[in-house]
Design a protein around this motif. Structure first.
Motif, mmCIF file in Angstrom:
data_model
loop_
_atom_site.group_PDB
_atom_site.id
_atom_site.type_symbol
_atom_site.label_atom_id
_atom_site.label_comp_id
_atom_site.label_asym_id
_atom_site.label_seq_id
_atom_site.Cartn_x
_atom_site.Cartn_y
_atom_site.Cartn_z
ATOM 1 N N GLY A 103 61.370 80.768 35.923
ATOM 2 C CA GLY A 103 60.968 82.416 35.627
ATOM 3 C C GLY A 103 61.053 82.592 34.267
ATOM 4 O O GLY A 103 61.035 84.008 33.967
ATOM 5 N N ALA A 104 61.043 81.884 33.234
ATOM 6 C CA ALA A 104 61.072 82.195 31.918
ATOM 7 C C ALA A 104 59.400 82.654 31.453
ATOM 8 O O ALA A 104 58.688 82.145 31.881
ATOM 9 C CB ALA A 104 61.367 80.791 31.038
ATOM 10 N N VAL A 105 59.500 83.540 30.381
ATOM 11 C CA VAL A 105 58.389 84.004 29.939
ATOM 12 C C VAL A 105 58.054 83.578 28.405
ATOM 13 O O VAL A 105 57.095 83.889 27.618
ATOM 14 C CB VAL A 105 58.234 85.673 29.860
ATOM 15 C CG1 VAL A 105 58.378 86.064 31.264
ATOM 16 C CG2 VAL A 105 59.318 86.206 28.901
ATOM 17 N N GLY A 106 59.202 82.803 27.936
ATOM 18 C CA GLY A 106 59.013 82.174 26.668
ATOM 19 C C GLY A 106 59.921 80.905 26.455
ATOM 20 O O GLY A 106 60.800 80.760 27.339
ATOM 21 N N CYS A 107 59.917 80.330 25.281
ATOM 22 C CA CYS A 107 60.687 79.241 24.942
ATOM 23 C C CYS A 107 61.027 78.995 23.546
ATOM 24 O O CYS A 107 60.210 79.300 22.783
ATOM 25 C CB CYS A 107 60.283 78.035 25.566
ATOM 26 S SG CYS A 107 58.742 77.331 24.823
ATOM 27 N N GLY A 135 48.862 78.589 28.034
ATOM 28 C CA GLY A 135 47.861 79.596 27.810
ATOM 29 C C GLY A 135 48.476 81.007 27.436
ATOM 30 O O GLY A 135 49.568 80.711 26.255
ATOM 31 N N ASP A 136 48.498 81.871 27.856
ATOM 32 C CA ASP A 136 49.141 83.312 27.527
ATOM 33 C C ASP A 136 50.517 83.337 28.453
ATOM 34 O O ASP A 136 51.074 84.535 28.240
ATOM 35 C CB ASP A 136 48.356 84.419 27.467
ATOM 36 C CG ASP A 136 47.578 84.739 28.838
ATOM 37 O OD1 ASP A 136 48.110 83.988 29.739
ATOM 38 O OD2 ASP A 136 47.068 85.877 29.037
ATOM 39 N N ARG A 137 50.896 82.331 29.364
ATOM 40 C CA ARG A 137 51.968 82.699 30.090
ATOM 41 C C ARG A 137 53.359 82.529 29.582
ATOM 42 O O ARG A 137 54.490 83.062 30.060
ATOM 43 C CB ARG A 137 51.928 81.850 31.354
ATOM 44 C CG ARG A 137 50.458 81.804 32.098
ATOM 45 C CD ARG A 137 50.396 80.887 33.258
ATOM 46 N NE ARG A 137 50.131 79.707 32.861
ATOM 47 C CZ ARG A 137 50.078 78.437 33.597
ATOM 48 N NH1 ARG A 137 50.604 78.499 34.566
ATOM 49 N NH2 ARG A 137 49.909 77.405 32.895
ATOM 50 N N LEU A 138 53.524 81.741 28.326
ATOM 51 C CA LEU A 138 54.735 81.639 27.542
ATOM 52 C C LEU A 138 54.349 82.135 26.199
ATOM 53 O O LEU A 138 53.493 81.813 25.448
ATOM 54 C CB LEU A 138 54.990 80.126 27.535
ATOM 55 C CG LEU A 138 55.538 79.720 29.015
ATOM 56 C CD1 LEU A 138 55.726 77.903 28.922
ATOM 57 C CD2 LEU A 138 56.713 80.314 29.367
ATOM 58 N N PHE A 139 55.584 82.890 25.747
ATOM 59 C CA PHE A 139 55.930 82.927 24.336
ATOM 60 C C PHE A 139 56.351 82.016 23.654
ATOM 61 O O PHE A 139 57.586 81.461 24.045
ATOM 62 C CB PHE A 139 56.782 84.381 24.157
ATOM 63 C CG PHE A 139 56.681 84.996 22.639
ATOM 64 C CD1 PHE A 139 55.813 85.970 22.360
ATOM 65 C CD2 PHE A 139 57.739 84.493 21.790
ATOM 66 C CE1 PHE A 139 55.950 86.367 21.117
ATOM 67 C CE2 PHE A 139 57.772 84.998 20.444
ATOM 68 C CZ PHE A 139 56.837 85.902 20.098
ATOM 69 N N VAL A 140 55.811 81.106 22.845
ATOM 70 C CA VAL A 140 56.382 80.088 22.322
ATOM 71 C C VAL A 140 57.262 80.301 20.858
ATOM 72 O O VAL A 140 56.562 80.913 19.718
ATOM 73 C CB VAL A 140 55.404 79.083 21.741
ATOM 74 C CG1 VAL A 140 56.210 77.594 21.024
ATOM 75 C CG2 VAL A 140 54.824 78.514 23.557
ATOM 76 N N ASN A 141 58.391 80.067 20.671
ATOM 77 C CA ASN A 141 59.146 80.452 19.366
ATOM 78 C C ASN A 141 59.680 79.011 18.990
ATOM 79 O O ASN A 141 60.333 78.134 19.369
ATOM 80 C CB ASN A 141 60.532 81.141 19.800
ATOM 81 C CG ASN A 141 61.226 81.692 18.595
ATOM 82 O OD1 ASN A 141 60.711 81.970 17.585
ATOM 83 N ND2 ASN A 141 62.588 81.660 18.673
ATOM 84 N N ALA A 142 58.835 78.774 17.806
ATOM 85 C CA ALA A 142 59.091 77.506 17.092
ATOM 86 C C ALA A 142 60.328 77.450 16.004
ATOM 87 O O ALA A 142 60.085 78.012 14.965
ATOM 88 C CB ALA A 142 57.945 77.000 16.416
#
Length: 240
Positions: A103-107, A135-142
Motif C-alpha cells: 500500500g505504499a505510494v513512495g519509497c 512508472g508513476d505509481r511510486l515516488f522514489v526518494n533517493a
C-alpha cells in the motif's frame, strides 16, 4: 487523483520556509495519531519500525518490514511512503511489487550498504530499473549517504544526486547534510530536496530548513525515540 499522484503533488510548488513535513510512524497507532493531527502524508522510518519490531536498525527481515508498512497503510487514508533501506536485495520489479502490495505510494532507497557507499553509476542503474517497473505509481526518494558514510564533500553529494535524478528519482535525500550546506545542495540539485530535522533542539526548525532549501522534512527514527523516552518516564512513575 491516485494517492501516488496526490503525494507527488504535495512536493510541488512549495514556497521557501514552507516544506512538506512528513512524520515517521512506526506502527498503526502512531500513524493514526499523526493523521489526526492533520498531516497530509506520512513516511515510515526503517530504524523506527525496526525498534518497534525488536530489531536493530538495518536488521529487520524484508517480510516483516513490508508487513509493518502494510499495517500502517491499512490504518490511515493518507499517502504513505516507506523506507525500505537498500531494497533488501530484491530485484527492482519484485521490490516495486512488494511496495505496492503493502500500500505504499513512495519509497526511500539508500546508496550505501554495510556502511560503504555504493558505486553511484550502478546505484543509478538500479534506480532506473525501479522507476521503469513502478512508472508513476511510486515516488522514489533517493538517499545520498555522502555525509554519513562518505567524506562529506558537498560536491560529491551533488554529483551522486544528479545521477539519481537523471535515473528517475523524484526526490533526493542527502541524509545528515549540515544545515549550512543545504543552500549549496539546493543550488546544485534539481527537483525536491529532503532534509532531516532533529528533535533535540540543537538543529534548525523544519521551517528554517525549508528556508535553506529543503522541500520536505523527515525525522528518521526521532519521533519513535522521543515516544520511547516519554514511555520510560511514565513507566518510572508507575514504579514510584
Amino acid at each position: 487523483m491516485s494517492k501516488a499522484a496526490a503525494f507527488r503533488a504535495l512536493h510541488q510548488g512549495r514556497a521557501p520556509g514552507d516544506p512538506l513535513i512528513l512524520p515517521g510512524p512506526w506502527d498503526a497507532a502512531s500513524a493514526r495519531v499523526f493523521v489526526a493531527a492533520g498531516f497530509p502524508a506520512l513516511a515510515t522510518p526503517s530504524a523506527g519500525v525496526a525498534a518497534s519490531l525488536g530489531y536493530a536498525d538495518g536488521a529487520t527481515p524484508a517480510d516483516e518490514m513490508f508487513a509493518a508498512v502494510a499495517r500502517i497503510t491499512r490504518a490511515v487514508d493518507v499517502p504513505v511512503s516507506a523506507d525500505v533501506e537498500g531494497g533488501y536485495g530484491l530485484a527492482p520489479k519484485e521490490l516495486v511489487e512488494r511496495l505496492l502490495e503493502a500500500g505504499a505510494v513512495g519509497c526511500n532507497l539508500e546508496d550505501s550498504e554495510g556502511g560503504v557507499l555504493k558505486d553511484p553509476h550502478e546505484h543509478a542503474a538500479f534506480l532506473a530499473e525501479v522507476r521503469a517497473a513502478a512508472g508513476d505509481r511510486l515516488f522514489v526518494n533517493a538517499r545520498v549517504d555522502t555525509f554519513v558514510h562518505g567524506d562529506g564533500d558537498p560536491e560529491r553529494a551533488v554529483e551522486r544526486a544528479a545521477l539519481y535524478v537523471a535515473a528517475g528519482a523524484d526526490c533526493v535525500y542527502p541524509i545528515l547534510a549540515p544545515a549550512d550546506v543545504l543552500p549549496l545542495l539546493r543550488a546544485g540539485i534539481q527537483g525536491p530536496l529532503n532534509a532531516l530535522a532533529r528533535l533535540d533542539g540543537d538543529g534548525p526548525s523544519p521551517a528554517a530548513l525549508g528556508g535553506l532549501g529543503a522541500t520536505r522534512i523527515t525525522f528518521g527514527p526521532g519521533l519513535q525515540r522521543r515516544a520511547a523516552e516519554a514511555l520510560k518516564g511514565i513507566a518510572a512513575g508507575l514504579m514510584a
